[in-house]
Design an enzyme around this catalytic site. Sequence first.
Site, PDB file in Angstrom:
ATOM      1  N   SER A  93      11.280 -39.995 -32.380  1.00 18.37           N
ATOM      2  CA  SER A  93      10.025 -39.480 -32.907  1.00 18.37           C
ATOM      3  C   SER A  93       8.993 -40.608 -32.932  1.00 18.37           C
ATOM      4  CB  SER A  93      10.249 -38.846 -34.287  1.00 18.37           C
ATOM      5  OG  SER A  93       9.172 -38.018 -34.644  1.00 18.37           O
ATOM      6  N   HIS A 137      15.572 -31.918 -34.373  1.00 20.46           N
ATOM      7  CA  HIS A 137      14.772 -33.053 -33.929  1.00 20.46           C
ATOM      8  C   HIS A 137      15.538 -34.339 -34.216  1.00 20.46           C
ATOM      9  CE1 HIS A 137      11.441 -35.520 -32.913  1.00 20.46           C
ATOM     10  NE2 HIS A 137      11.029 -35.772 -34.147  1.00 20.46           N
TER      11      HIS A 137
END
Length: 683
Positions: A247, A376
């Site tokens: 991320s 994620h």
Amino acid sequence: MKTLLLAHFGRIFTEKAKATVLLLLSCSCLSAYAQLPLVYSTENTGTSCAAPPLPTFDNLPTIAPLPDPFMWADGRGRSTMFSDWECRRNEIKAQIENYEIGRKPSRPETITASYAAGATAGTGTLTVNVTVNDKTLTLTSPVSLPTTGTGPFPAIIGMNSLSGSVPAAVFTSRNVARIQYNHNNVTTYGSPKLTDPYYQLYPEQNLDNAGQYAAWIWGVSRLIDGLELVQASLPIDLKHIGVTGCSYAGKMALFSGAFDERIALTIAQESGGGGAPAWRVSETLGAVEKLGATDYNWFKNDMKQFAEANVSKLPEDHHELMAMIAPRALLVTANTDFGWLANPAAYVSARAAHEVWKTFGIGDRFGFYIDGGHGHCAVPATQQPAMEAFVDKFLLGKTEVNTDITVNPYSGLYYQRWFKWWGTNTPVLPAEPIGKRTWLEAECATVGENWEVVADPDASNGKYVKVKTGLNSAATAPTAASAYLVMPFTADSTAVYNFVARQNVPVGEDYGYWLKIDDGEFQSATSELVTNGGFENGTGNALTGWSILNGGSAVTATTVPAEVHSGSRAMKAVNATAQTDFWRVQVSSAGIPTTVGKQYVISYWVKALAPNGSIRISTGTSSSQFQPDQTIGTEWQQVSWTITATIATTTFLFDMAKVANTYYIDDVSIKEVSNPSCGVGLG
């Protein structure tokens, strides 16, 4: 149809024939390419290269497709010779510093380092002190060493954790040392200040002209400096150092690998806009992290001048950021379950960057893995072998391992159009293939008995359908044919299709419908903007549609009935220690398309294990807004908060670290504050 297929086949035959000729002409230099360095012993081997021109915004040309990574910045031509690559790479570096992140300072003269072994075997702490202008910044990094063997050991530097988001076993099972880079030692994530240590060392850099990525990657380089200084006590193989993160930390790893040539392997997971995806391509997509919607704590403020249509004036793009790592190794990943990550742009950018490695005859040193079906920053079992292959080959030196990895779901995407112009001196972006549209009139469908057809001159075709009073089914999809509208259509090509329905909704009512294609599952389309607000979807502790940004294993799914407000699952967050920063335990929604100036309300049900808990909501990814602290008791309570959107895509984040407690959150809802409308039904 036959004509198109024949023309397509002819084009492929021509390219294949050309490739054969090129192979014959270039076979004599393949052995030379195979000897290209895998890593370097200095941070930047191109410091003696001439600086490129860096025009002001008004003097920059417009380049609609992706810039040519082999074209010299002064326009004198292009070179695909590896001997020129170091200087061309430094031109890209200078452009990214000037237009995106700010200057990364070079290695300071005064650096000291020490390593202290821990009480437990294989543990210790690396301390690096950097002094500039009589100010000292200290990096403190936990280290985990293999407990067998004497080293020197290959090492992975994880952004803010020992292994980044890669499963620890990928490294521990291979005797790879793990080193944690604590970026807040340099400048604080989420709330940078001029009092942060980095800005104290370099007062000429400030929150306007230097993004945090310039500071953070400077810190990674200083950590590697420290490793060089403690070889006697910390046996790290300096020729086999990797970096990884996911991320925002995936961006950090990518920038670090690009800007420090001592890094042999970069693994950048799900980095999103500002990382692997090309800004230009992202601008053609929907609700993704575009240049104008990223976090400007991370980037220079004046990068905003390249937002929206002006992105084509940016003299570089992020396929070139990735290409800066060549000839060293890079693996990038993306996750199609999270649209905000701009996955198609990551794919196009990766294909473009790969051309650099392939040009040098080392295509196996770059790979990408784009999949879905997981949280994620989670690494599914299907993806882990790709990471293991890159670790085996580029940290352990197992040259026989296959790293030709280009996994993706975009077989029909015409990615070549973005760099087809390279080598022509004419930066033209070919038009995207014309899409097909099929118009379906609801009243012309096979209309079930639970619907009625209503005449309305404002509706398409003069009619619309609506559900008969009392027969709405908002909670579950209907099962009887009487509740269906059946609309046959034909799709004759592989592509991404969008279903768009026109609706009119009375004031105060929610809208929605259930939709399925052929024998697929029904999907709900409603005024609800959040995905999986009830946390019902996800396997094990996965929370589909949500990202755990900070806190890791402290955030899980719970199925204990007393901890669930409705349904069978809820989110559970355990904050063991009260912390100054709310965001130390933080969970984010996916990016939600928002209209600047419009209001949105988020509501959620929450309770705590003990009295006097405290949480709040904040917004991202830039121009953050903060809900006042909410006192949370031991009984379920519904909390609501209304914001006025200031950016085109907004994330909503639960911040839960201020008070030590355990929190249960369920039934999250995010909706636009509606304006009056009239009528109801599908047209």
